[in-house]
Write a protein that holds these residues in place. Structure first.
Motif, PDB file in Angstrom:
ATOM      1  N   PHE A  21       0.833  -1.206   0.000  1.00 35.40           N
ATOM      2  CA  PHE A  21       0.000   0.000   0.000  1.00 35.40           C
ATOM      3  C   PHE A  21       0.870   1.260   0.000  1.00 35.40           C
ATOM      4  CE2 PHE A  21      -2.340   3.350   2.186  1.00 35.40           C
ATOM      5  CZ  PHE A  21      -3.542   3.350   1.489  1.00 35.40           C
ATOM      6  N   PHE A  22       1.904   1.226   0.833  1.00 32.07           N
ATOM      7  CA  PHE A  22       2.795   2.379   0.949  1.00 32.07           C
ATOM      8  C   PHE A  22       3.480   2.664  -0.391  1.00 32.07           C
ATOM      9  CE2 PHE A  22       7.135   3.933   1.893  1.00 32.07           C
ATOM     10  CZ  PHE A  22       6.803   5.149   2.481  1.00 32.07           C
ATOM     11  N   LEU A  23       4.037   1.603  -0.994  1.00 37.96           N
ATOM     12  CA  LEU A  23       4.759   1.797  -2.248  1.00 37.96           C
ATOM     13  C   LEU A  23       3.813   2.203  -3.373  1.00 37.96           C
ATOM     14  CD1 LEU A  23       7.077  -1.319  -1.934  1.00 37.96           C
ATOM     15  CD2 LEU A  23       7.787   1.063  -1.785  1.00 37.96           C
ATOM     16  N   ASN A  24       2.639   1.577  -3.376  1.00 37.85           N
ATOM     17  CA  ASN A  24       1.711   1.778  -4.480  1.00 37.85           C
ATOM     18  C   ASN A  24       0.916   3.081  -4.348  1.00 37.85           C
ATOM     19  OD1 ASN A  24      -1.493   0.596  -5.352  1.00 37.85           O
ATOM     20  ND2 ASN A  24       0.098   1.040  -6.839  1.00 37.85           N
ATOM     21  N   VAL A  25       0.395   3.334  -3.161  1.00 37.42           N
ATOM     22  CA  VAL A  25      -0.497   4.486  -3.000  1.00 37.42           C
ATOM     23  C   VAL A  25       0.262   5.719  -2.505  1.00 37.42           C
ATOM     24  CG1 VAL A  25      -2.535   5.358  -1.802  1.00 37.42           C
ATOM     25  CG2 VAL A  25      -2.496   2.999  -2.644  1.00 37.42           C
ATOM     26  N   THR A  26       1.024   5.536  -1.415  1.00 34.71           N
ATOM     27  CA  THR A  26       1.706   6.694  -0.853  1.00 34.71           C
ATOM     28  C   THR A  26       2.817   7.192  -1.775  1.00 34.71           C
ATOM     29  OG1 THR A  26       1.304   5.618   1.263  1.00 34.71           O
ATOM     30  CG2 THR A  26       2.675   7.594   1.301  1.00 34.71           C
ATOM     31  N   LEU A  27       3.658   6.259  -2.247  1.00 35.71           N
ATOM     32  CA  LEU A  27       4.753   6.664  -3.129  1.00 35.71           C
ATOM     33  C   LEU A  27       4.354   6.709  -4.594  1.00 35.71           C
ATOM     34  CD1 LEU A  27       7.924   4.916  -1.668  1.00 35.71           C
ATOM     35  CD2 LEU A  27       6.932   7.135  -1.112  1.00 35.71           C
ATOM     36  N   GLY A  28       3.224   6.088  -4.914  1.00 33.89           N
ATOM     37  CA  GLY A  28       2.737   6.158  -6.279  1.00 33.89           C
ATOM     38  C   GLY A  28       3.436   5.267  -7.290  1.00 33.89           C
ATOM     39  N   LEU A  29       4.098   4.207  -6.804  1.00 35.12           N
ATOM     40  CA  LEU A  29       4.722   3.277  -7.753  1.00 35.12           C
ATOM     41  C   LEU A  29       3.653   2.439  -8.435  1.00 35.12           C
ATOM     42  CD1 LEU A  29       7.767   1.870  -5.743  1.00 35.12           C
ATOM     43  CD2 LEU A  29       7.772   3.595  -7.547  1.00 35.12           C
ATOM     44  N   ARG A  30       3.979   1.933  -9.637  1.00 31.50           N
ATOM     45  CA  ARG A  30       3.061   1.003 -10.293  1.00 31.50           C
ATOM     46  C   ARG A  30       2.874  -0.224  -9.414  1.00 31.50           C
ATOM     47  NH1 ARG A  30       2.629   0.748 -15.815  1.00 31.50           N
ATOM     48  NH2 ARG A  30       1.269  -1.009 -15.327  1.00 31.50           N
ATOM     49  N   PHE A  31       1.671  -0.765  -9.386  1.00 30.99           N
ATOM     50  CA  PHE A  31       1.365  -1.895  -8.519  1.00 30.99           C
ATOM     51  C   PHE A  31       2.315  -3.063  -8.787  1.00 30.99           C
ATOM     52  CE2 PHE A  31      -1.167  -5.676  -7.362  1.00 30.99           C
ATOM     53  CZ  PHE A  31      -1.421  -5.367  -6.048  1.00 30.99           C
ATOM     54  N   LEU A  32       2.550  -3.326 -10.067  1.00 31.48           N
ATOM     55  CA  LEU A  32       3.364  -4.492 -10.407  1.00 31.48           C
ATOM     56  C   LEU A  32       4.830  -4.299 -10.028  1.00 31.48           C
ATOM     57  CD1 LEU A  32       1.785  -5.644 -13.771  1.00 31.48           C
ATOM     58  CD2 LEU A  32       1.451  -6.541 -11.451  1.00 31.48           C
ATOM     59  N   ILE A  33       5.227  -3.044  -9.803  1.00 32.24           N
ATOM     60  CA  ILE A  33       6.578  -2.796  -9.294  1.00 32.24           C
ATOM     61  C   ILE A  33       6.567  -2.823  -7.773  1.00 32.24           C
ATOM     62  CG2 ILE A  33       8.456  -1.100  -9.200  1.00 32.24           C
ATOM     63  CD1 ILE A  33       7.402  -0.148 -11.973  1.00 32.24           C
ATOM     64  N   ALA A  34       5.469  -2.308  -7.225  1.00 31.85           N
ATOM     65  CA  ALA A  34       5.358  -2.231  -5.772  1.00 31.85           C
ATOM     66  C   ALA A  34       5.351  -3.624  -5.135  1.00 31.85           C
ATOM     67  CB  ALA A  34       4.086  -1.472  -5.385  1.00 31.85           C
ATOM     68  N   VAL A  35       4.643  -4.567  -5.778  1.00 34.61           N
ATOM     69  CA  VAL A  35       4.470  -5.876  -5.140  1.00 34.61           C
ATOM     70  C   VAL A  35       5.803  -6.596  -4.906  1.00 34.61           C
ATOM     71  CG1 VAL A  35       3.436  -8.159  -5.361  1.00 34.61           C
ATOM     72  CG2 VAL A  35       2.095  -6.136  -5.907  1.00 34.61           C
ATOM     73  N   PRO A  36       6.627  -6.780  -5.957  1.00 37.66           N
ATOM     74  CA  PRO A  36       7.884  -7.482  -5.665  1.00 37.66           C
ATOM     75  C   PRO A  36       8.756  -6.755  -4.648  1.00 37.66           C
ATOM     76  CG  PRO A  36       7.788  -6.788  -7.976  1.00 37.66           C
ATOM     77  CD  PRO A  36       6.458  -6.513  -7.386  1.00 37.66           C
ATOM     78  N   LEU A  37       8.755  -5.420  -4.699  1.00 38.74           N
ATOM     79  CA  LEU A  37       9.532  -4.658  -3.715  1.00 38.74           C
ATOM     80  C   LEU A  37       9.008  -4.922  -2.310  1.00 38.74           C
ATOM     81  CD1 LEU A  37      10.109  -1.159  -5.344  1.00 38.74           C
ATOM     82  CD2 LEU A  37      11.804  -2.897  -4.751  1.00 38.74           C
ATOM     83  N   ALA A  38       7.684  -4.922  -2.180  1.00 42.63           N
ATOM     84  CA  ALA A  38       7.078  -5.144  -0.864  1.00 42.63           C
ATOM     85  C   ALA A  38       7.403  -6.544  -0.357  1.00 42.63           C
ATOM     86  CB  ALA A  38       5.567  -4.948  -0.944  1.00 42.63           C
TER      87      ALA A  38
END
Lengths: 300, 327, 431
Positions: free
Chosen positions: C190-207
């Motif tokens: 959620f933080f990477l995707n919504v707060t930082l605005g990364l693409r979901f598919l990038i946010a997931v592996p990072l998370a």
């Protein structure tokens, strides 16, 4: 195997009643206190205990030997209700004992100790002993708050505990936490605690393991006392053959869960099956590997 | 400002809610401190005690004593239901089952189909009338600056009175041969078994006794608030009570009481302090609220961890006993 | 997944200091952020008529004594939420005039609802609109739909429960913070995707990577030092409860108490597949979950590391004496567990929503699954998790969905009575 029983002078053995008994596995005894039939227990395909028939003579000291993994402790666990067998029956004093809970087995008069001593660490030595007293009224929740109902009983219990502490030379530690005792003292404590139950059969699981040699003699003396002074039956597991030869009247050898030989200590040492079992064990012939605690000494 | 914080903290530390928690903690001490049982669902006992009292009185119009009895009975039944499947197994199973059961009970009392009985999410009221009718505190302001109302004064007196009496009784029980068996089970239940003690029976008695104390805590709690709602019984209540027991010192008589008072003093002081600081405008543009609540709970969690790691014997516990706990 | 620098734990003099630092750090994280969020007590609800959300309805909240608190209009999804000044009794009124044409209260007299709000509680005020919803779908459809939902949910439980079971198997610890690791995973995404605005598919592996690293860090800097101090299992279990508490409420502090959704893949049209309706994301989630579970199964079965994990779980002393670096295996188990909770949390957030209690709710179901399958068995956890998911969802065919978890937990109670070692577990000695 020779059929005549020769008793070495000065060993204090009371083999008398078993003098005419054949030295073969599962042999019948004149006055058995414990009779085991068809007892089996396996752990995930490995048979730990498979005893077809075994009798323990009343009033004697029976040693249970066998290589590591022979199933001695498992047999103890089964007989005392700490484990459930896959099949088999056994009786104590003529009464069947199968599927009896561990606590009920102890109440019947068959009390065990443990290979790894179970001192109740955060209770005092005296409390450890007093816990052993059987049938205490004060142990009932309904009476626990009525101190007058159990005060006298408690005093008598304390007296008996103090006597045992003196006998086992633990009296100077009576108010210390049991957790502060040395390994040997714990063995003594556990034996004394078992006696508080007033058992007719005492099952000792490696009573000498990890005990400082200075204490060994006194422990041996206590075990003999159980038989000679108090007329109790003793079954014990031990690895140290000197101990086995010193105090047992009769020896039962287990290997791979089966009784492979029985007899007086003198004859057991020369028994082919016993030697084979120990040699086989020491060569690790297709045996499930098991980590040996440092105090388990090899005896082969 | 400091004054406000201290008064807030004191008010909470001696208030009726703290008394209810003290009862919970005494019960948990029987389980965890003396018997070694892991009951993570003490709030479930609190819940059945509370609803056991409220339902007969508020819904079926029974007198208060019927409610009190049914609250106690409900706690006993819950202990039997929880103990029967788990007390023969490893300690972890009881932990898992109790925490799950407490949540089940909360779900069930929230459920709209049980609304006729439990009042659903709205809960129940009007069951405390008889209790306050006998209050000897007619006034509306007691204890000077603490400003306790008469009702609060009465609930506090009864709550702490019951808590102190019961903790004396528990202390005496634990010094009896019965208590000796419980402590031996905590140390090593196989040893107790080998000496002929019916470990299952003793564990069950311990579970029932501690659970009943939790139930009584629940009754004090709902009587003092004069309302009962499912969300008063969140899992965190149990963990608060655990922290109190460990803070005060497990397996001691005074531990749960001292731990409760200290816990409420610290936590309420902290809350009040944070709120006061925030409201005084030191940090511009923010209001307290959620942050205060969350902060408090984080501190409780950290406190529980730190106590368990650095001082598991609590503030009153015995150092030597601690050393022996290393297994 | 392997860390060559790791050596077996031995007691260190600075262990105390380190533990102190970890706990202190966790506690210190709060104060600067203590003032970020809005008030902690809220009243919320969701208005719908025949399954369709009703937007723009005016909700007025007053305190019990008549003091106005505020008003709010329901959003496009029919949901509304209002922050409160503090705990207490409130009256919620629905302004009938603001209802859209054709929509009425089911009980015309019930325009107000009294709500008692407790500290930090998010209380619900329910207004029923329109006629009771029809039993639209046929029984067969209903059953099929619920079974598929259950499978979907069960796969997620299974994924997260594997780690719980392996951690128990290798260390003996029942990790009560495991559910909150799921929450951490969901909020990382959620933080990477919504707060930082990364693409979901990038946010997931990072998370997922961060979640795995976080979990590994917990073992390395919290659990391993505790093991080195020979802390008892019960003490560690209580520590895990404290840790879970800290993690859960850190999430509350940073992200608030309401439910939120990721920025992408949320509004999708469901596809009709045979008897059931599924959104494309749900199909992808189920497919990926199955693939990941298969992968974990292969890892445990085929690789050296996986075999070592199972060996340590089966017979720790034996594993140690046969030369396995137990501490390293345990670290790997925590890392694997963290990766799986990261994925599981993300998926759960995707198919439902993200909130700070999501993991704690899941924990109870994970426990049920793990015990059902047999404590300590990884495969058991998979099977048990799926069964628990199925039972709780399928129960809603006959019973209220408010109590769907109750059935899963009842299964747990029955298993404990009948076969405490679980479906795939080894028989335990019972006194």
């Amino acid at each position: 195997m020779s059929a005549d029983a020769h008793v070495p002078a000065g060993s204090g053995r009371t083999i008398g009643p078993l003098a005419g008994v054949a030295r073969e596995p599962g042999v019948a005894k004149p006055d058995p206190v414990l009779v085991v039939d068809g007892l089996r227990r396996s752990f995930g395909g490995v048979t730990a205990v498979d005893v077809a028939h075994l009798e323990i003579q009343r009033g004697l000291i029976t040693g249970l030997i066998g290589p590591n993994g022979a199933g001695k402790t498992t047999l103890f666990n089964l007989l005392t209700g700490f484990d459930t067998p896959d099949a088999g029956t056994w009786s104590f004093d003529g009464e069947p004992l199968g599927s009896t809970s561990a606590y009920a087995v102890a109440r019947r008069g068959m009390v065990r100790t443990f290979q790894l001593t179970k001192a109740l660490s955060r209770m005092t030595v005296l409390e450890n002993l007093m816990l052993g007293g059987a049938g205490q009224a004060g142990e009932r929740l309904s009476l626990a708050l009525l101190a007058p109902a159990w005060r006298r009983e408690e005093a008598a219990l304390r007296e008996r505990a103090e006597e045992l502490l003196v006998r086992f030379k633990l009296d100077h530690m009576r108010d210390q936490f049991a957790g502060t005792l040395s390994g040997g003292q714990r063995k003594l404590l556990e034996m004394a605690r078992a006696l508080m139950v007033e058992p007719s059969l005492v099952m000792l699981d490696e009573p000498m393991a990890g005990v400082n040699p200075a204490l060994t003699q006194s422990l041996l003396g206590h075990v003999k006392d159980l038989r000679d002074r108090e007329g109790r039956t003793v079954v014990f597991v031990e690895h140290d053959m000197d101990v086995v030869f010193d105090i047992s009247d009769w020896v039962v050898c287990l290997a791979e869960g089966r009784v492979i030989a029985e007899g007086p200590p003198e004859s057991i040492g020369s028994d082919e099956a016993v030697i084979d079992a120990y040699l086989g064990a020491s060569h690790g012939r297709d045996r499930p590997p098991r980590k040996r605690p440092p105090h388990e000494r090899g005896t082969a | 400002m400091i004054e406000t914080v201290v008064f807030d903290a004191l008010r909470a530390a001696i208030g009726p809610t703290a008394a209810a928690y003290a009862l919970l903690a005494i019960g948990l001490n029987i389980h965890f401190g003396y018997t070694g049982l892991l009951n993570f669902g003490q709030v479930g006992f609190m819940l059945v005690g509370g609803y056991g009292l409220a339902i007969p009185v508020a819904v079926y119009g029974q007198p208060l004593w019927v409610g009190l009895l049914s609250g106690l009975a409900a706690a006993v039944v819950l202990a039997l239901l929880l103990g029967a499947p788990t007390l023969r197994l490893r300690a972890d199973y009881l932990a898992i089952t109790t925490i799950a059961a407490a949540e089940i009970l909360r779900f069930l009392s929230r459920n709209s189909t049980s609304e006729d009985v439990t009042g659903g999410v709205y809960g129940l009221r009007q069951f405390a009338g008889e209790f306050y009718a006998v209050s000897p505190f007619p006034g509306d302001r007691y204890l000077g600056a603490l400003a306790f109302s008469g009702n609060r004064m009465w609930a506090m007196t009864v709550g702490w009175g019951v808590a102190v009496l019961l903790s004396i009784a528990v202390h005496r029980l634990m010094r009896s041969p019965w208590g000796r068996v419980l402590r031996s089970i905590r140390e090593d239940e196989d040893a107790a078994r080998s000496l002929g003690k019916n470990v299952f029976l003793y564990k069950m008695q311990s579970l029932i006794l501690g659970g009943v104390l939790g139930g009584i805590g629940g009754m004090v709690f709902v009587l003092s608030l004069q309302t009962i709602q499912p969300d008063m019984f969140l899992p965190q209540v149990t963990f608060f009570a655990f922290t109190m027991v460990i803070l005060g010192g497990t397996a001691t008589a005074v531990g749960p009481l001292a731990g409760t008072v200290l816990f409420w003093f610290l936590i309420t002081g902290l809350q009040s302090g944070v709120r006061t600081v925030v409201e005084s405008g030191v940090i511009p543009g923010v209001s307290a609220g959620q942050a205060v609540g969350a902060t408090t709970l984080i501190v409780v969690g950290a406190l529980l961890m730190a106590l368990m790691v650095f001082r598991p014997q609590g503030i009153l516990g015995d150092r030597e006993e601690l050393r022996l706990d290393v297994r | 997944m392997r860390d060559p620098s790791v050596t077996p734990a031995r007691p260190r003099p600075d262990v105390r200091a380190r533990l102190g630092a970890v706990i202190g750090l966790l506690a210190a994280l709060l104060l600067p952020v203590a003032a970020l969020a809005q008030s902690s007590e809220t009243i919320a609800g969701r208005l719908s008529d025949g399954g369709e959300p009703v937007a723009g309805v005016l909700i007025v909240v007053t305190a019990e004594d008549g003091t106005p608190v505020g008003e709010v209009r329901s959003g496009a999804d029919g949901a509304w939420e209002l922050g409160l000044p503090g705990p207490g009794a409130y009256v919620v009124e629905l302004d009938v005039a603001s209802l859209p044409d054709g929509v009425t209260l089911r009980d015309p007299d019930r325009t107000t609802v009294a709500v008692n709000v407790f500290e930090n509680a998010r209380s619900a005020a329910v207004f029923a609109l329109g006629e009771p919803v029809d039993q639209g779908p046929t029984f067969g459809r209903l059953l099929a739909q619920n079974a598929v939902n259950g499978l979907k949910f069960g796969l997620i439980i299974a994924m997260t429960a594997v780690g719980l079971s392996l951690i128990f198997g290798t260390t003996g610890l029942v990790n009560f913070a495991h559910g909150d690791l799921v929450t951490v995973g969901a909020f990382l995404t959620f933080f990477l995707n919504v707060t930082l605005g990364l693409r979901f598919l990038i946010a997931v592996p990072l998370a997922v990577l961060t979640s795995a690293a976080f979990s590994g860090g917990l073992d390395r800097f919290l659990w391993r030092p505790l093991r080195a101090r020979q802390t008892g299992l019960i003490a560690m279990l209580v520590v895990s409860i404290g840790l879970g508490f800290v993690l859960r409420h850190l999430a509350l502090l940073f992200f608030g108490g309401s439910r939120s959704s990721y920025g992408e893949y949320t509004l999708q049209t469901a596809l009709e597949i045979g008897l059931v309706r599924l959104q494309p994301t749900e199909i992808v989630v189920m497919g990926l979950s199955l693939a990941i579970l298969t992968g974990v199964g292969l890892l445990l079965n085929r690789t050296r590391l996986g075999k070592a994990m199972r060996a340590v779980a089966d017979e720790r002393d034996l594993a140690e004496s046969s030369g396995i670096d137990v501490q390293r295996v345990i670290l790997a188990v925590w890392i694997l567990g963290g990766a799986l909770t990261g994925i599981g949390g993300t998926f759960l957030g995707l198919i439902e929503s993200v909130d700070y209690l999501m993991g704690f709710r899941l924990l109870l179901l994970m426990f049920a699954g793990v015990i059902l399958g047999g404590l300590g068995s990884a495969y058991g956890a998979m099977v048990g998790g799926i069964v628990v998911g199925l039972v709780s969802e399928v129960s809603t065919v006959w019973f209220s969905s408010q109590i769907k978890y109750v059935w899963a937990l009842l299964v747990l109670a029955v298993i404990l009575l009948v076969r405490p070692q679980g479906i795939l577990g080894r028989r335990e000695r019972i006194g």
